[in-house]
Scaffold this active site. Structure first.
Site, mmCIF file in Angstrom:
data_model
loop_
_atom_site.group_PDB
_atom_site.id
_atom_site.type_symbol
_atom_site.label_atom_id
_atom_site.label_comp_id
_atom_site.label_asym_id
_atom_site.label_seq_id
_atom_site.Cartn_x
_atom_site.Cartn_y
_atom_site.Cartn_z
ATOM 1 N N GLY A 44 0.824 -1.217 0.000
ATOM 2 C CA GLY A 44 0.000 0.000 0.000
ATOM 3 C C GLY A 44 0.846 1.249 0.000
ATOM 4 N N THR A 190 -1.157 20.574 3.189
ATOM 5 C CA THR A 190 -1.245 21.767 4.030
ATOM 6 C C THR A 190 -2.696 22.056 4.393
ATOM 7 O OG1 THR A 190 0.658 22.747 2.930
ATOM 8 C CG2 THR A 190 -0.829 24.275 4.055
ATOM 9 N N HIS A 447 -31.544 18.055 -11.329
ATOM 10 C CA HIS A 447 -32.106 19.141 -10.510
ATOM 11 C C HIS A 447 -32.786 18.568 -9.292
ATOM 12 C CE1 HIS A 447 -33.937 22.951 -9.428
ATOM 13 N NE2 HIS A 447 -35.029 22.264 -9.148
#
Lengths: 480, 480
Positions: A44, A190, A447
């Site tokens: 990983g 950051t 929508h």
């Protein structure tokens, strides 16, 4: 299988089991190769164990924490809310373990041979693998180097007690939420760390790295981002570091800007910064693999190194230190080795920040487009005018689209706001399909949805965004 | 401006201020038209005031409620959690008011004249508008009919006390969470209401309407959906209604299937069903506008009615009763009136359900593709194997892609799972751009993200999904 000189014979050897390596391994196995994957620490790699995944667990929790107060208006009421950091750490470790076991299981199901140990080239077709007292030699037809990078300590802060200086890897070793956290950087880490630790209760200050005056996004995103950071009471400092010192348990950084000096004080300093390639112990010099001046391995569009049958993928090849690049390169390398004419092209690589709200961006920013010589049009829509964003009370953010005025080609799509990450794939595909303004204008958008914000940014290119108040028209038109 | 026979002169009259009408009004104003919008109740129409928006506020709250337990593992701990339904109703009303005021402000900023009252055609170029004691006549160059639909009461349930039978409009008038809610339907409202009220504490039973045996999605989505509903303890009933009765305060429905009879008991019955067009009072017969056998107005690709200068958009024109269609038609009508060669094409209209998790789908389902004569390939990926879904603990769901084997063209994209709505725009654009398998295979997908699930569904078309365990290979290959 053992040959004359005690070397095991293998088809494809992959060094490094991070996203680049394990994606390469599985893809090669899928294409019929017999694959051996060598990992010295944990499958990983940095991404899963120390990088993206832990960071995203933090930002996920931060998102939940930020939205708690908002839930009250929905009638969801909570007597006393507490945040238990060590429980989050346990969850993070559980998820990392779970995903790592998933990768292991996938390797197994793909019949990939897994070797634990340090690998180094003995010759152009031999690798030594060392673990504890054991040492074995493997002969290979093809190899892929996917050894990644390690954080490079920043000389600016070399005077400080190293326990006070954290990087992407070590921040998760801090057992408590820092009281005052200074973050040095401007990239996605950051921002993810700043918003996470702010939500966890830290007082957070960001000092932009290398004297930068802006975050690295499109100017419209930068403005909205700074506004959101300020609203979250995350201080932003810009300027040049004059002095770094320690006073008792506090880290102090003096920053000069426009002749005024400000002092930032923190209990910890997180440095999001530079990386060095993990190539030192590989013995690359022994086989003459070309590296650049910073030590990154030079590769071509098939991810081949200067030694044709050896490939390299991911962070160790330089460029953007992102898993997305490593994953794609890993697949390309294995496909190329398997005779498929794959090539890597990261022109349309998205920039993703899982901040709160997230940021996702692809293509050219306004400045980049202008610098590239385009005459551009921009369309922008504030999520403040989006119905769905309103009803889920996540109205912060905006969507901006940049096109080339002449050809109407989409040059860039920039999103800060809820759903940005999922929605950016529409932008990526538009860029890949060489889409024009009309190609994003014509389709239907669900929508109510954040997606409609993208449509309205496109409509705004020609002043036709529905949910944007009209600027006062000239008297003539007004009297029509 | 008053002419001889006391008729006010207007350029463009729009009847109905729902999504179709107000989008038409703003677009026409943007294109320089002088616009008058006539509304008899409230701007925003059914969608904003009684439909999509209220329903989405409910599903948003439901999503938060469902995820509360999951937050504990993140270290976010809540002493006592309570749910206050009336507070949610207040929030819903606040949001509806806010959005309606937004539409009003937009109309104002676009200098759209707003008339409140009932409108009806007096002739091909005159409309009467009636409000209370007032009555005025307006002469127009163009008109757009956007009057929408109303729920049609279902004869099956005509015997029941009408207070016990709720529809999409009236459900929000119930002042308390129903103890036992029966829902008759299979569409998006059915699912949104079922999952919402289940989260709010109701015991919920869904009875599929009209004897249907399946929900209307792709078979893979239907299977996953039924699994998720069962996990949420929402009962699903299929069969034909034998009897509907009332016993004290309880509604009882006997359903027959495969010769066995089951009785569903509820304190309320929600019927998600048929609609009738709001055309009765318009006086269409007076001007000979063509309607179909169900009373819906017949329009062409420019949204023109059989009377050329009068247009019609949205629910009143039949087809899918969705705001997304009304919005697009409203814009097309106003563009056509303004001389822009716009046409409506809803081939690639997405189906969206804001359930928990959401469902989003575009193009052909597997069954539809086969029925249309395509020889297809399908690729499917379970979000169970997706890293980001794992870390946010939303692993329910899947992504499925259908392509035409011969041309490799994408025919359909079907998603159930977190991020489905935002992600479906990628599918919509792929279909609009006539994309092939390779067009979705080549681009980069953010890591970690749900988006990668779409890539893996595409990869699965050729057996190359990375995070899917390999089926056992034949002995020959295994020994390679």
């Amino acid at each position: 299988m053992v040959v004359g000189e005690l070397a095991y014979e293998r088809d494809l050897l992959i060094i490094g089991g991070g996203p680049g390596g394990y994606n390469a391994a599985i893809r090669a196995a899928q294409l019929g190769k017999s694959v051996t994957l060598i990992e010295r620490e944990q499958l990983g790699g940095v991404c899963l164990n120390k990088g993206c995944i832990p960071s995203k667990v933090f930002t996920h929790a931060a998102d939940k924490l930020y939205s708690y107060q908002k839930n009250e208006q929905l009638g969801i009421e909570c007597d006393t809310l507490t945040f238990n950091y060590s429980k989050l750490e346990k969850y993070k470790n559980k998820i990392v373990d779970q995903l790592r076991q998933g990768v292991e299981a996938l390797c197994q199901s793909n019949q990939i041979e897994l070797l634990m140990g340090n690998a180094f080239f003995l010759s152009e077709n031999k690798i030594g693998v060392e673990k504890d007292e054991q040492y074995e030699i493997y002969q290979f037809k093809n190899a892929i180097i996917a050894t990644g990078c390690s954080p490079k300590s920043n000389k600016l802060f070399s005077k400080l007690d190293s326990k006070k200086v954290l990087n992407h890897w070590s921040i998760s070793t801090v057992r408590e939420v820092p009281d005052r956290l200074i973050i040095y950087g401007s990239d996605y880490i950051t921002l993810e760390m700043a918003m996470s630790f702010r939500a966890f209760g830290s007082t957070v200050s960001i000092l932009l790295d290398d004297g930068k005056e802006e975050f690295p996004f499109d100017p419209a995103i930068n403005r909205e981002l700074e506004r959101i950071l300020k609203k979250k009471k995350i201080a932003i400092f810009k300027g040049v570091i004059k002095e770094v010192k320690e006073d008792g348990s506090a880290v102090m950084i003096d920053v000069v800007r426009k002749e005024s000096v400000k002092t930032i004080i923190g209990s910890y300093l997180f440095v999001s910064n530079h990386y060095i390639p993990n190539t030192k112990e590989l013995g690359l010099e022994r086989i003459g693999i070309q590296i650049d001046q910073d030590g990154f391995i030079v590769t071509n569009e098939k991810c081949q190194t200067s030694v044709n049958h050896i490939y390299a993928v991911g962070d160790v090849t330089g460029g953007e230190q992102l898993a997305i690049k490593a994953i794609k390169e890993g697949k390309v390398a294995s496909e190329a080795i398997s005779g498929i004419p794959s090539e890597i092209d990261i022109t349309n690589i998205p920039t993703i920040v899982r901040a709160v709200p997230p940021i996702a961006s692809v293509g050219l920013t306004e400045n980049e487009a202008i610098e590239s010589g385009y005459e551009i049009s921009t369309g922008q829509f504030s999520l403040n005018g989006n119905g769905f964003a309103t009803l889920i009370d996540k109205k912060e953010g905006l969507i901006k689209v940049i096109i080339d005025k002449k050809s109407q080609l989409i040059l860039g799509v920039h999103i800060i706001g809820e759903g940005a990450v999922e929605l950016i794939s529409t932008g990526i595909h538009a860029l890949e399909m060489i889409a024009r303004e009309e190609d994003l204008l014509f389709p239907l958008y669900p929508h109510p949805s954040i997606n409609e914000g993208l449509l309205e940014a496109i409509e705004a290119l020609s002043g036709l965004s529905i949910h944007t108040a009209q600027r006062k028209k000239s008297k003539e038109i007004a009297q029509f």
